[in-house]
Design a protein around this motif. Structure first.
Motif, PDB file in Angstrom:
ATOM      1  N   VAL A  29      23.505  74.414  40.272  1.00  0.00           N
ATOM      2  CA  VAL A  29      24.683  74.181  41.098  1.00  0.00           C
ATOM      3  C   VAL A  29      24.936  72.688  41.200  1.00  0.00           C
ATOM      4  O   VAL A  29      24.004  71.920  41.460  1.00  0.00           O
ATOM      5  CB  VAL A  29      24.478  74.741  42.525  1.00  0.00           C
ATOM      6  CG1 VAL A  29      25.704  74.455  43.391  1.00  0.00           C
ATOM      7  CG2 VAL A  29      24.178  76.219  42.491  1.00  0.00           C
ATOM      8  N   ASP A  31      26.982  70.053  43.456  1.00  0.00           N
ATOM      9  CA  ASP A  31      27.757  69.772  44.672  1.00  0.00           C
ATOM     10  C   ASP A  31      28.305  68.362  44.484  1.00  0.00           C
ATOM     11  O   ASP A  31      27.613  67.377  44.729  1.00  0.00           O
ATOM     12  CB  ASP A  31      26.848  69.883  45.903  1.00  0.00           C
ATOM     13  CG  ASP A  31      27.606  69.787  47.216  1.00  0.00           C
ATOM     14  OD1 ASP A  31      28.850  69.657  47.192  1.00  0.00           O
ATOM     15  OD2 ASP A  31      26.949  69.827  48.275  1.00  0.00           O
ATOM     16  N   CYS A  34      29.255  65.306  47.561  1.00  0.00           N
ATOM     17  CA  CYS A  34      28.584  66.211  48.507  1.00  0.00           C
ATOM     18  C   CYS A  34      28.606  65.754  49.961  1.00  0.00           C
ATOM     19  O   CYS A  34      28.348  66.556  50.857  1.00  0.00           O
ATOM     20  CB  CYS A  34      27.154  66.455  48.065  1.00  0.00           C
ATOM     21  SG  CYS A  34      26.092  64.995  48.158  1.00  0.00           S
ATOM     22  N   SER A  40      25.021  71.694  49.609  1.00  0.00           N
ATOM     23  CA  SER A  40      23.710  71.519  48.968  1.00  0.00           C
ATOM     24  C   SER A  40      22.632  72.217  49.788  1.00  0.00           C
ATOM     25  O   SER A  40      21.772  72.921  49.245  1.00  0.00           O
ATOM     26  CB  SER A  40      23.373  70.028  48.843  1.00  0.00           C
ATOM     27  OG  SER A  40      24.274  69.384  47.981  1.00  0.00           O
ATOM     28  N   PHE A  43      22.743  75.991  49.283  1.00  0.00           N
ATOM     29  CA  PHE A  43      22.223  76.441  47.993  1.00  0.00           C
ATOM     30  C   PHE A  43      20.719  76.194  47.860  1.00  0.00           C
ATOM     31  O   PHE A  43      20.029  76.954  47.183  1.00  0.00           O
ATOM     32  CB  PHE A  43      23.003  75.776  46.855  1.00  0.00           C
ATOM     33  CG  PHE A  43      24.429  76.235  46.778  1.00  0.00           C
ATOM     34  CD1 PHE A  43      24.744  77.571  46.618  1.00  0.00           C
ATOM     35  CD2 PHE A  43      25.477  75.329  46.877  1.00  0.00           C
ATOM     36  CE1 PHE A  43      26.061  78.015  46.556  1.00  0.00           C
ATOM     37  CE2 PHE A  43      26.799  75.748  46.819  1.00  0.00           C
ATOM     38  CZ  PHE A  43      27.087  77.097  46.660  1.00  0.00           C
ATOM     39  N   VAL A  50      19.750  72.551  42.605  1.00  0.00           N
ATOM     40  CA  VAL A  50      20.931  71.875  43.134  1.00  0.00           C
ATOM     41  C   VAL A  50      20.969  70.413  42.696  1.00  0.00           C
ATOM     42  O   VAL A  50      19.960  69.703  42.779  1.00  0.00           O
ATOM     43  CB  VAL A  50      20.949  71.954  44.688  1.00  0.00           C
ATOM     44  CG1 VAL A  50      22.173  71.246  45.250  1.00  0.00           C
ATOM     45  CG2 VAL A  50      20.895  73.404  45.150  1.00  0.00           C
ATOM     46  N   SER A  52      23.125  67.133  43.687  1.00  0.00           N
ATOM     47  CA  SER A  52      24.038  66.620  44.711  1.00  0.00           C
ATOM     48  C   SER A  52      24.441  65.205  44.349  1.00  0.00           C
ATOM     49  O   SER A  52      23.584  64.337  44.192  1.00  0.00           O
ATOM     50  CB  SER A  52      23.356  66.629  46.073  1.00  0.00           C
ATOM     51  OG  SER A  52      22.929  67.929  46.392  1.00  0.00           O
ATOM     52  N   ILE A  69      16.118  70.074  44.378  1.00  0.00           N
ATOM     53  CA  ILE A  69      17.324  69.255  44.454  1.00  0.00           C
ATOM     54  C   ILE A  69      17.142  67.959  43.677  1.00  0.00           C
ATOM     55  O   ILE A  69      16.061  67.369  43.666  1.00  0.00           O
ATOM     56  CB  ILE A  69      17.731  68.944  45.913  1.00  0.00           C
ATOM     57  CG1 ILE A  69      19.103  68.229  45.950  1.00  0.00           C
ATOM     58  CG2 ILE A  69      16.666  68.163  46.634  1.00  0.00           C
ATOM     59  CD1 ILE A  69      19.716  68.119  47.328  1.00  0.00           C
TER      60      ILE A  69
END
Length: 194
Positions: A29, A31, A34, A40, A43, A50, A52, A69
């Motif tokens: 994903v 973002d 963000c 973020s 998810f 993720v 971001s 992340i």
């Protein structure tokens, strides 16, 4: 982790997208722009991978210790986040989420870097919003139907909304959810019988 105040539009369509996967561990994903990372965070809780991106990452520094992340500090209005030597170079995403942000030159890169069957969930302000608050500058407000025109012939539109809303605050917005569908080449029928 901070309280998550996710956009109902993002929640609705990301849930629809994620339902088809038994395992979401390989879902990437993005973002983009963000801000404080509300999407973020959502998810991350879903155990997705993720990415971001924002020019000011102070609102998401508390997420740096999370294993799923990647936080990328970048001014995406000066440099395309997929260009060299960016951390996004060569990466494509299952879901790209953009809310309350508009920088038109990024749309080709956003669309190009969606994976096959990837979904774009985009929600931002539209002309008419200047009556209710920021942004007021027309450069940062979509023209009527603009999101539809941007994705036309590039993505399959699942849903689109445009107009006045009262929650979370009075505003004029456009929202789109669109999927990248790659059409397969037609198979040629060859008769090998002699």
């Amino acid at each position: 982790m901070k309280k998550i105040n996710i956009s109902p539009w993002v929640q609705r369509f990301s849930e629809i997208y994620l339902k088809k996967y038994k395992s979401t561990k390989k879902i990437k994903v993005l973002d983009l722009a963000c801000g404080s990372g509300r999407h973020s965070r959502y998810f991350i809780k879903k155990k997705l991978s993720v990415f971001s991106v924002d020019k000011n990452i102070s609102g998401i520094r508390d997420l740096q210790t999370r294993s799923n992340i990647s936080i990328i500090e970048a001014d995406i209005e000066k440099t395309d986040p997929w260009s060299h030597p960016s951390a996004l170079k060569g990466k494509k995403f299952n879901l790209i989420v953009v809310t309350n942000y508009l920088f038109r030159p990024l749309f080709p890169s956003i669309i190009r870097n969606l994976k096959k069957n990837g979904m774009l969930i985009y929600e931002t302000f539209s002309e008419g919003n200047e009556k209710y608050g920021h942004p007021k500058n027309l450069d940062f407000l979509l023209k009527s139907g603009e999101l539809l025109k941007i994705v036309e012939k590039k993505l399959h539109v699942i849903a689109f909304e445009e107009g006045y809303i009262e929650n979370p605050k009075k505003a004029v917005v456009q929202r789109i959810c669109a999927k990248k569908i790659i059409k397969s080449k037609p198979q040629k029928f060859i008769d090998h019988l002699h």
